[in-house]
Scaffold this motif. Sequence first.
Motif, PDB file in Angstrom:
ATOM      1  N   GLU B  25       0.904  -1.149   0.000  1.00  0.00           N
ATOM      2  CA  GLU B  25       0.000   0.000   0.000  1.00  0.00           C
ATOM      3  C   GLU B  25       0.948   1.206   0.000  1.00  0.00           C
ATOM      4  N   SER B  26       1.336   1.619  -1.202  1.00  0.00           N
ATOM      5  CA  SER B  26       2.472   2.541  -1.320  1.00  0.00           C
ATOM      6  C   SER B  26       2.287   3.904  -0.664  1.00  0.00           C
ATOM      7  N   ILE B  27       1.062   4.330  -0.463  1.00  0.00           N
ATOM      8  CA  ILE B  27       0.889   5.654   0.141  1.00  0.00           C
ATOM      9  C   ILE B  27       1.327   5.689   1.601  1.00  0.00           C
ATOM     10  N   ARG B  28       1.508   4.526   2.205  1.00  0.00           N
ATOM     11  CA  ARG B  28       1.955   4.495   3.596  1.00  0.00           C
ATOM     12  C   ARG B  28       3.478   4.525   3.715  1.00  0.00           C
ATOM     13  N   CYS B  29       4.144   4.264   2.607  1.00  0.00           N
ATOM     14  CA  CYS B  29       5.586   4.016   2.662  1.00  0.00           C
ATOM     15  C   CYS B  29       6.405   5.290   2.775  1.00  0.00           C
ATOM     16  N   VAL B  30       7.479   5.225   3.583  1.00  0.00           N
ATOM     17  CA  VAL B  30       8.390   6.361   3.695  1.00  0.00           C
ATOM     18  C   VAL B  30       9.808   5.972   3.271  1.00  0.00           C
ATOM     19  N   GLN B  31       9.917   4.837   2.556  1.00  0.00           N
ATOM     20  CA  GLN B  31      11.201   4.437   1.965  1.00  0.00           C
ATOM     21  C   GLN B  31      12.326   4.272   2.984  1.00  0.00           C
ATOM     22  N   CYS B  32      11.973   3.819   4.178  1.00  0.00           N
ATOM     23  CA  CYS B  32      12.995   3.692   5.224  1.00  0.00           C
ATOM     24  C   CYS B  32      13.948   2.532   4.960  1.00  0.00           C
ATOM     25  N   GLY B  33      13.479   1.511   4.224  1.00  0.00           N
ATOM     26  CA  GLY B  33      14.369   0.411   3.860  1.00  0.00           C
ATOM     27  C   GLY B  33      14.379  -0.767   4.805  1.00  0.00           C
ATOM     28  N   ILE B  34      13.552  -0.735   5.842  1.00  0.00           N
ATOM     29  CA  ILE B  34      13.530  -1.852   6.790  1.00  0.00           C
ATOM     30  C   ILE B  34      13.144  -3.143   6.085  1.00  0.00           C
ATOM     31  N   CYS B  35      12.189  -3.046   5.170  1.00  0.00           N
ATOM     32  CA  CYS B  35      11.723  -4.251   4.467  1.00  0.00           C
ATOM     33  C   CYS B  35      12.870  -4.936   3.727  1.00  0.00           C
ATOM     34  N   SER B  36      13.588  -4.179   2.925  1.00  0.00           N
ATOM     35  CA  SER B  36      14.692  -4.737   2.145  1.00  0.00           C
ATOM     36  C   SER B  36      15.794  -5.254   3.056  1.00  0.00           C
ATOM     37  N   PHE B  37      16.008  -4.568   4.157  1.00  0.00           N
ATOM     38  CA  PHE B  37      17.098  -4.932   5.058  1.00  0.00           C
ATOM     39  C   PHE B  37      16.889  -6.311   5.655  1.00  0.00           C
ATOM     40  N   TYR B  38      15.625  -6.634   5.985  1.00  0.00           N
ATOM     41  CA  TYR B  38      15.364  -7.904   6.657  1.00  0.00           C
ATOM     42  C   TYR B  38      15.014  -9.029   5.710  1.00  0.00           C
ATOM     43  N   ASP B  44      14.811  -6.280  -3.293  1.00  0.00           N
ATOM     44  CA  ASP B  44      14.660  -4.847  -3.024  1.00  0.00           C
ATOM     45  C   ASP B  44      13.171  -4.521  -2.946  1.00  0.00           C
ATOM     46  N   ILE B  45      12.600  -4.844  -1.788  1.00  0.00           N
ATOM     47  CA  ILE B  45      11.169  -4.639  -1.595  1.00  0.00           C
ATOM     48  C   ILE B  45      10.841  -3.155  -1.630  1.00  0.00           C
ATOM     49  N   ARG B  46      11.720  -2.355  -1.060  1.00  0.00           N
ATOM     50  CA  ARG B  46      11.519  -0.901  -1.061  1.00  0.00           C
ATOM     51  C   ARG B  46      11.283  -0.374  -2.473  1.00  0.00           C
ATOM     52  N   GLN B  47      12.050  -0.865  -3.425  1.00  0.00           N
ATOM     53  CA  GLN B  47      11.891  -0.419  -4.807  1.00  0.00           C
ATOM     54  C   GLN B  47      10.549  -0.857  -5.368  1.00  0.00           C
ATOM     55  N   HIS B  48      10.134  -2.064  -5.034  1.00  0.00           N
ATOM     56  CA  HIS B  48       8.821  -2.548  -5.464  1.00  0.00           C
ATOM     57  C   HIS B  48       7.731  -1.609  -4.969  1.00  0.00           C
ATOM     58  N   VAL B  49       7.880  -1.188  -3.706  1.00  0.00           N
ATOM     59  CA  VAL B  49       6.857  -0.319  -3.117  1.00  0.00           C
ATOM     60  C   VAL B  49       6.854   1.043  -3.797  1.00  0.00           C
ATOM     61  N   TRP B  50       8.028   1.582  -4.070  1.00  0.00           N
ATOM     62  CA  TRP B  50       8.140   2.882  -4.758  1.00  0.00           C
ATOM     63  C   TRP B  50       7.463   2.800  -6.120  1.00  0.00           C
ATOM     64  N   ASP B  51       7.638   1.648  -6.801  1.00  0.00           N
ATOM     65  CA  ASP B  51       7.033   1.461  -8.118  1.00  0.00           C
ATOM     66  C   ASP B  51       5.584   1.008  -8.027  1.00  0.00           C
ATOM     67  N   GLY B  52       5.122   0.710  -6.816  1.00  0.00           N
ATOM     68  CA  GLY B  52       3.730   0.312  -6.623  1.00  0.00           C
ATOM     69  C   GLY B  52       3.392  -1.073  -7.145  1.00  0.00           C
ATOM     70  N   VAL B  53       4.397  -1.962  -7.169  1.00  0.00           N
ATOM     71  CA  VAL B  53       4.135  -3.301  -7.698  1.00  0.00           C
ATOM     72  C   VAL B  53       4.308  -4.367  -6.621  1.00  0.00           C
ATOM     73  N   PRO B  54       3.527  -5.448  -6.731  1.00  0.00           N
ATOM     74  CA  PRO B  54       3.699  -6.537  -5.764  1.00  0.00           C
ATOM     75  C   PRO B  54       5.051  -7.222  -5.995  1.00  0.00           C
ATOM     76  N   VAL B  55       5.506  -7.943  -4.980  1.00  0.00           N
ATOM     77  CA  VAL B  55       6.749  -8.676  -5.117  1.00  0.00           C
ATOM     78  C   VAL B  55       6.445  -9.965  -5.868  1.00  0.00           C
ATOM     79  N   ARG B  56       6.738  -9.957  -7.160  1.00  0.00           N
ATOM     80  CA  ARG B  56       6.469 -11.149  -7.970  1.00  0.00           C
ATOM     81  C   ARG B  56       7.738 -11.961  -8.184  1.00  0.00           C
ATOM     82  N   ASP B  57       8.782 -11.562  -7.505  1.00  0.00           N
ATOM     83  CA  ASP B  57      10.052 -12.275  -7.625  1.00  0.00           C
ATOM     84  C   ASP B  57       9.882 -13.725  -7.198  1.00  0.00           C
TER      85      ASP B  57
END
Lengths: 438, 87
Positions: B25-38, B44-57
């Motif tokens: 839900e990209s409007i909640r995101c502040v690009q802190c990077g916790i998701c990608s870090f863990y 790179d989940i943060r990038q997925h969120v910025w682009d508004g796409v689900p993680v289809r990896d």
Amino acid sequence: MTHYLIIGAGSAGISAAETIRRLDASGEITQVCAEADGYYSRPGLAYLLADEIPEQQLYPFRQGDFQRLQIRMLHAQVQQIIPQLHQVVFNDGRLLGYDRLLIAMGAFAVMANLPGAELQGVVKLDNLEETRRILKFARKGRRAVVVGGGITALELVEGLRLRGMQVDYLLRGERYWPNVLDETESRIVEQRLKQAGVRIHYQTELSEILGKGGKVVGVHTTGQGHLPCDLVGMAIGVAPRKQIGETAGLKVDKGILVDDTMLTSVPDIFAAGDVAQVYDPRLGKSIVDSLWEPARAQGRIAGTNMAGQTERYIKAVPFNVTRLAGITTTIIGSVGGRDGDPDVVGIVRGDSEGWRQVPHALTVQSNSDVNRLRLLVGEHNLVGGVVMGDQRVSDLVYQLVAHQIEISSIRQKLFTPGADIEAALASFIPTSGDFGRR
Amino acid sequence: MKLRDWLSADRLRRELLVEAQVVPESIRCVQCGICSFYCPINIDIRQHVWDGVPVRDGHCLTCGECVRRCPRGVLRFERSNLFENKR
């Protein structure tokens, strides 16, 4: 070829740069950043302080992303804008011309005008450089005094406490964040802080910061006398960096005023993000906020219009999710009370003037073990909400407020004493494969 | 907890592992990077969120770390059909 100049590399500036590049493959984009650290997540500083992520993780862009987007990044400070010449002047005297300019310089944390405010150890959670300094000071066993309100004050309180410091939080008023939270919510937060060992002092004001050898050794307060400490955290509000616009002759109020294309009162100069004051059609006036997503959206709109296409910004319902004393809290729409907040001047980061508008609405609330839900119920639709704890209904509440969904079918139910509000809202939940969020 | 509840919770968990993906839900995101870090797979989940796409990896384990760790409630699991022809 169009020369685009963007001052600021935060959410708004970066969003604008990306948008311009998408629409204009050949234009020259120069981005100016006054911070040596460049583009990073400012809201993430709280999580750096709380030791959830290392510093390197704060950067959304990797090396090469600026090159890929063909954005020229300059680390410099703009001193002046000369609109008639379409030029900016840097601190070192250099000049740079532009065809379209975006002011996205954000807001800065306000410092209290107190004796001792310049001492080493008086800190704000405002930028990465200063956060590094906080981390040096934040040692187990040392003492910190925090003043201020809103989200930032708690980020300081929690982060410093997590690092083993003894924390005294001074509130000038009677409760925490009185112009956004109601009394129950304030007390929930305060209780959690106290459980974590934070000492909260009400109706206490910082009158002087004491130093020895240039470093903080304590504070004088009205109400609690003298408190020894090694660190003073300030979170009393942020102010938009409007001065540069003001001296250039742009129309300003609390921030730089813009129309719905993010254009300022001067042709070819746009503003977006925390520095901008934007019209809110819901409220019928222009307001400031300090929120990442609106900044991003405004940057996108500014970029689109700068690149020659037209898109109008429709300000969304103010919305933020944050953690207060470890409790995930979503604040939506108009929730505020009539009280001002004596701990904050203006707004803080993660805040919106839109939340403080006293709504023409009645409040319904429900508390359970895991969830505190407060809804502001208007004639036909919800106008605001606060969801603390379990977040499952927060999306739904946001949708109901944002789209002004007609709620007459449940209005009666909501006001029935002992009503199960969540059950009433459940009738609006679409059936899908949604497993819900935490 | 009743056995029936435990069994349905367990079935839900297994369905999740197979059928769900991480949706932002990209409007909640502040690009802190916790998701990608863990992320144990370093997506790179943060990038997925910025682009508004689900993680289809395809490497995503649906372990749920990112969903749990996000301080802003950005991420959730949503059922998907991985074999459906999606853009």
